[in-house]
Scaffold this active site. Sequence first.
Site, short mmCIF file in Angstrom:
data_model
loop_
_atom_site.label_atom_id
_atom_site.label_comp_id
_atom_site.label_asym_id
_atom_site.label_seq_id
_atom_site.Cartn_x
_atom_site.Cartn_y
_atom_site.Cartn_z
N ASP A 159 0.83 -1.21 0.00
CA ASP A 159 0.00 0.00 0.00
C ASP A 159 0.86 1.26 0.00
O ASP A 159 0.35 2.37 -0.10
CB ASP A 159 -0.98 0.00 1.17
N SER A 160 2.19 1.07 0.07
CA SER A 160 3.10 2.20 -0.13
C SER A 160 3.00 2.76 -1.54
O SER A 160 3.63 3.79 -1.85
CB SER A 160 4.55 1.78 0.16
N ASP A 208 -1.05 -6.35 -0.33
CA ASP A 208 -1.33 -5.60 0.90
C ASP A 208 -2.83 -5.29 0.99
O ASP A 208 -3.44 -4.83 0.02
CB ASP A 208 -0.54 -4.29 0.88
N LYS A 236 -1.44 -9.54 3.04
CA LYS A 236 -0.72 -9.04 4.21
C LYS A 236 -1.64 -8.12 5.00
O LYS A 236 -2.28 -7.22 4.44
CB LYS A 236 0.55 -8.30 3.81
N GLU A 238 -1.81 -5.57 8.46
CA GLU A 238 -1.10 -4.85 9.53
C GLU A 238 -1.90 -4.97 10.82
O GLU A 238 -3.10 -4.63 10.85
CB GLU A 238 -0.93 -3.38 9.16
N GLU A 305 8.59 -4.42 11.27
CA GLU A 305 9.11 -3.16 10.76
C GLU A 305 9.57 -2.24 11.87
O GLU A 305 8.87 -2.05 12.87
CB GLU A 305 8.05 -2.44 9.92
#
Length: 776
Positions: A159-160, A208, A236, A238, A305
Amino acid sequence: MTAFSAAIRRAPGGMFCKTAKSQAMTALPMQTSVLNMATYFQPWPKHRSEFIMYGSRRPFASSSPEPPKQTSLEGDATQHDAFGLGSLYGGGGGSSVGPHGAQGGMDAKAAAVAAKPLGLAGLRRRLEKGQKLSMVTAYDFPSARLARQAGVELVLVGDSIGNCRLGLADTVGVTMEDMLRATTAVKRGVDAQVTASTASPKPLLVGDMPFGTYLIPEDGIRNAASLRIAGADMVKLEGGRHLAPLVKSLTMAGIPVMSHIGLEPQKALLQGGLRMQGTTAKSAVELIEDAKELIAAGAIALVVECVPEEVGFAVQASIPGVPVIGIGAGGHVAGQVLVCDDMLGLHGSPPSFAKMFADVGKASAIAYATYIKEVRSGEFPARKHSRQMKPEELEKLRELLPAEVLPSSCAPKETVTAAAFSSSPPVDVNGMSFAAPRAGSFEFMPCGRFLQLPKSSNTSAAAVRWISQASPAALNGSHGISYSSLSPSLEQLASIQDLRSWRGAVPFGRKVAFVPTMGNLHEGHLELVDEARKHAEEVLVSIFVNPAQFAAHEDLSSYPRTLQEDLEKLRARGATAVFTPQPESIYPRGSPGGTVVVPVFVEGKSEAAFRPSHFSGVATVCLKLFNLCKPDAVIFGQKDAMQCVVISRMLEDLWLDNISMHVVPTSRESDGLARSSRNSYLKPGMRQKAPAIYSALCRATGAEGATPGSVRTFVRKDLELEGMEVSYVSVADGLEMAEKSDDAELANSVVSIACLLKEDGQTVRLIDNLIVPAKQ
């Protein structure tokens, strides 16, 4: 309980997928086999989908349909491969199926090699062997294909993309539509045919889950299923242990999960910003507990991270056998992940925990600037970039449209560039080659103007008081000299008496060109000898390490002295004689002597400010040598720009009308580094950085609308980013070497620089310059 039935639907992009028939139903059947569950997360083959939907592989054809080989949705191992399940579980070849079926243009063997997947089994095998895993982000087809060809194990559609491609301030604004579009593109890049040399398996593709798409479990399952349908092998998430129930549900639904703990960019605001996590013992324990519970719930991998190295090690140790992928978590984890834009330097300096492996941003800036410059100058497109009509058709067109068709006499001609006349190869920066501007095509007049010279122009007559710079055409290739015809004799003159005797023996009418050097000769010095041969029948070279131009702290005692090698080089290049005096001969009363020449007009300016006595020593020794040698012409190199200005002013101010001065363009290595005797001091790391000096000068002065102020700022910042210490960046006029104001016109300027390069306790000082010519 509502009965469940499935339907095949056409998805955007021409794909087909299997979904619940009605929105009132659950997204997936509550009870079914693993194989059938997986069919909801793979694109359906086009021919099977069309047969089920239309009763024919050609939905609008009138001919009888060809019956499929299998119709059961819960088939055997053959059906398993047809749905491409091997891509996930590391099974056989699998096929790359897209909107138009299997990829064309490859034979069966090549297709099988291209589609060989790593799978979870392959990932596990590498982990068991202790092999470090590499993961990198990709957002589109090119970045995915490059990652695939490099052989990474995992590709993350992060999502970056919000920060790196969409221009968002953070990742929160990324939508599911953004991720699905990116995932389909990256999938094509991962599936693309690779070169025969790429033997590594196809990497796993991780998608993501963007912010807000899994706040509700049902949404999470539906959106995760969409990513799987788009081509992701796993998703993925978070978040810590509070997501364990969702991880378990996704796992039971056949969707592999990679969890993400530590710094979670989607909720960075609650974590105090983009900062280190797990810095206290209590918070570190919390992270470890998160990791354990997520893995127990079914997560097959974990991203950690921005945590201390010790915490990264502890997380990996707490879940042995599970790959922990770190980003800013130290090297004691199973693998690493980087944002591809950070790795390639696309957005300036990367975060402290990342490494820039190539400065693609800088190389791209050069490419864009060069493109704009060549378009505006007409250099691009050249004739080789255009296609022409056949002559007979052109004649017919000219008859039909005589006014509109380009006449033959005006047909485009190949543009002649500075590189075509350059005696040095094009400059190479980070793998990109570009033509560097050469100052050799300029004439340095007494009034301080640098004017363009015609290609064949040279000023060789004595009694000419301006300085002409050597024509680059004459310096190209073999320099216009056949070295096989040169006399092998070289007379060494060790004393002033020897020099006077030699000079007195030169026949009347034969001219003498003089090249002063300090020895340790390189190709740049020898190019001065070549130039001297074009202006005189006799070429005299001096080799004298002048103590008067060294300060007490400088390298007089250690300056390289290679006399025998220098003599051989001069003999091979065709010099007539070499003057090699001792310091006591030039300075009988000691250096610098009782009478000195002081060029007061450069005091306190650029190089003179850092070496206060240097140019007095240079001017004094040159005047002494000129009086001894009585040359008709003297030859200097442009690299020492202020030295050239000082000597030219001395010739003018002291009425040395019988001497003409010629300045040869700076001699450069293939990567643009100016040749210098002090280059031998450079350690490998310094040598690698050094070409950035000339690159920065070229780009700064070549930028659209460049001014003295912009050049100073750009060059200093650029080289400081390279780790150099910049002593000065000077943009001065050619008469007094006076600094120009920031907003003055850049034309007719000497742009010079001095930098310090440091490595392992050693410091090397390099200088360079280029000339921006006056407008005609």
